[in-house]
Scaffold this motif. Structure first.
Motif, PDB file in Angstrom:
ATOM      1  N   PHE A 129       0.859  -1.251  -0.063  1.00 27.54           N
ATOM      2  CA  PHE A 129       0.071  -0.029  -0.025  1.00 27.54           C
ATOM      3  C   PHE A 129       1.031   1.333   0.042  1.00 27.54           C
ATOM      4  N   VAL A 130       1.650   1.287   0.660  1.00 23.64           N
ATOM      5  CA  VAL A 130       2.808   2.341   0.951  1.00 23.64           C
ATOM      6  C   VAL A 130       3.553   2.658  -0.506  1.00 23.64           C
ATOM      7  N   ALA A 131       4.021   1.613  -0.909  1.00 22.60           N
ATOM      8  CA  ALA A 131       4.619   1.697  -2.085  1.00 22.60           C
ATOM      9  C   ALA A 131       3.562   2.178  -3.302  1.00 22.60           C
ATOM     10  N   HIS A 132       2.534   1.801  -3.465  1.00 25.93           N
ATOM     11  CA  HIS A 132       1.369   2.349  -4.470  1.00 25.93           C
ATOM     12  C   HIS A 132       1.107   3.664  -4.223  1.00 25.93           C
ATOM     13  N   VAL A 133       1.136   4.203  -2.932  1.00 20.50           N
ATOM     14  CA  VAL A 133       0.879   5.609  -2.685  1.00 20.50           C
ATOM     15  C   VAL A 133       1.905   6.401  -3.200  1.00 20.50           C
ATOM     16  N   PHE A 138       4.534  -9.419  -3.118  1.00 19.88           N
ATOM     17  CA  PHE A 138       4.727  -8.556  -2.058  1.00 19.88           C
ATOM     18  C   PHE A 138       4.139  -8.907  -0.378  1.00 19.88           C
ATOM     19  N   LEU A 139       3.505 -10.136  -0.381  1.00 25.28           N
ATOM     20  CA  LEU A 139       3.091 -10.590   0.823  1.00 25.28           C
ATOM     21  C   LEU A 139       4.383 -11.283   1.526  1.00 25.28           C
ATOM     22  N   GLY A 148       9.185  -3.369   7.008  1.00 22.01           N
ATOM     23  CA  GLY A 148       8.552  -1.995   7.401  1.00 22.01           C
ATOM     24  C   GLY A 148       9.412  -0.900   7.002  1.00 22.01           C
ATOM     25  N   LEU A 149       8.748   0.348   7.359  1.00 20.35           N
ATOM     26  CA  LEU A 149       9.292   1.735   7.112  1.00 20.35           C
ATOM     27  C   LEU A 149      10.098   1.990   8.548  1.00 20.35           C
ATOM     28  N   LEU A 150      11.315   2.450   7.974  1.00 20.25           N
ATOM     29  CA  LEU A 150      12.421   2.871   9.304  1.00 20.25           C
ATOM     30  C   LEU A 150      11.714   4.222   9.995  1.00 20.25           C
ATOM     31  N   GLU A 151      11.784   4.277  10.891  1.00 12.46           N
ATOM     32  CA  GLU A 151      11.340   5.348  11.803  1.00 12.46           C
ATOM     33  C   GLU A 151      12.672   5.899  12.553  1.00 12.46           C
ATOM     34  N   ALA A 152      13.439   5.002  13.241  1.00 12.34           N
ATOM     35  CA  ALA A 152      14.544   5.334  13.710  1.00 12.34           C
ATOM     36  C   ALA A 152      15.651   4.297  14.063  1.00 12.34           C
ATOM     37  N   VAL A 153      17.100   4.529  14.193  1.00 10.70           N
ATOM     38  CA  VAL A 153      18.151   3.766  14.371  1.00 10.70           C
ATOM     39  C   VAL A 153      18.805   4.136  15.551  1.00 10.70           C
ATOM     40  N   THR A 154      19.198   3.183  16.203  1.00  6.85           N
ATOM     41  CA  THR A 154      20.314   3.651  17.374  1.00  6.85           C
ATOM     42  C   THR A 154      21.425   2.214  16.962  1.00  6.85           C
ATOM     43  N   ASP A 155      22.407   2.593  18.228  1.00  7.10           N
ATOM     44  CA  ASP A 155      23.329   1.508  17.746  1.00  7.10           C
ATOM     45  C   ASP A 155      23.120   0.123  17.850  1.00  7.10           C
ATOM     46  N   THR A 156      22.021  -0.146  18.718  1.00  6.97           N
ATOM     47  CA  THR A 156      21.572  -1.508  18.966  1.00  6.97           C
ATOM     48  C   THR A 156      20.094  -1.717  18.172  1.00  6.97           C
ATOM     49  N   ASP A 157      19.244  -0.904  17.963  1.00  7.21           N
ATOM     50  CA  ASP A 157      17.885  -1.186  17.799  1.00  7.21           C
ATOM     51  C   ASP A 157      17.573  -0.377  16.456  1.00  7.21           C
ATOM     52  N   VAL A 158      16.545  -0.944  15.652  1.00  5.97           N
ATOM     53  CA  VAL A 158      15.854   0.007  14.661  1.00  5.97           C
ATOM     54  C   VAL A 158      14.222  -0.304  15.067  1.00  5.97           C
ATOM     55  N   TRP A 159      13.685   1.159  14.874  1.00  6.93           N
ATOM     56  CA  TRP A 159      12.211   1.174  15.056  1.00  6.93           C
ATOM     57  C   TRP A 159      11.702   1.268  13.672  1.00  6.93           C
ATOM     58  N   GLY A 184       5.008  -0.480  10.659  1.00  4.89           N
ATOM     59  CA  GLY A 184       4.774  -1.277   9.685  1.00  4.89           C
ATOM     60  C   GLY A 184       3.397  -2.137  10.235  1.00  4.89           C
ATOM     61  N   GLY A 185       3.081  -3.129   9.500  1.00  4.11           N
ATOM     62  CA  GLY A 185       1.749  -3.912   9.802  1.00  4.11           C
ATOM     63  C   GLY A 185       2.307  -5.094  10.319  1.00  4.11           C
ATOM     64  N   ASN A 186       1.495  -5.894  11.154  1.00  8.67           N
ATOM     65  CA  ASN A 186       1.861  -7.066  11.722  1.00  8.67           C
ATOM     66  C   ASN A 186       2.770  -6.956  12.800  1.00  8.67           C
TER      67      ASN A 186
END
Length: 102
Positions: free
Chosen positions: A12-16, A25-26, A62-73, A76-78
């Motif tokens: 859906f995001v790609a389509h938009v 895509f699933l 999913g879509l990247l919101e934020a990233v740290t040295d240890t984590d990624v936010w 996305g769905g599910n």
């Protein structure tokens, strides 16, 4: 409903955005072929993660919101059976893809 839908949300995001999603895509790992590899992470990039084992078939996207040295936010769905922001271990990243111009 507990149906996996991370790839559907990304389609859906790609389509938009006017971008053709991958034919399968699933399947989260099919997003490894979309756009180009990001030279550095930026909010809005597509992130593909492994689930189960790094070499196995499982994945999450999913879509990247934020990233740290240890984590990624990711947004996305599910993610706990909803479309929301959720934190993942950065070591699970298979690829960060960019479908827009930085």
């Amino acid at each position: 409903d507990s149906q996996e839908h991370c790839g559907l949300v990304m389609a859906f995001v790609a389509h938009v955005c006017g971008v053709q999603p991958p034919p399968s895509f699933l399947i989260a790992r099919s997003w490894l072929s979309v756009g180009r590899k990001a030279p550095y992470p930026m909010p809005g990039d597509i992130v593909v993660l492994w689930t189960g084992t790094p070499d196995g078939p499982g994945g999450h996207v999913g879509l990247l919101e934020a990233v740290t040295d240890t984590d990624v936010w990711l947004i996305g769905g599910n993610q706990v059976n909803a479309i929301r922001s959720f934190k993942y271990d950065r070591n699970r990243i298979l690829s960060i893809r960019r479908i827009w111009r930085a």
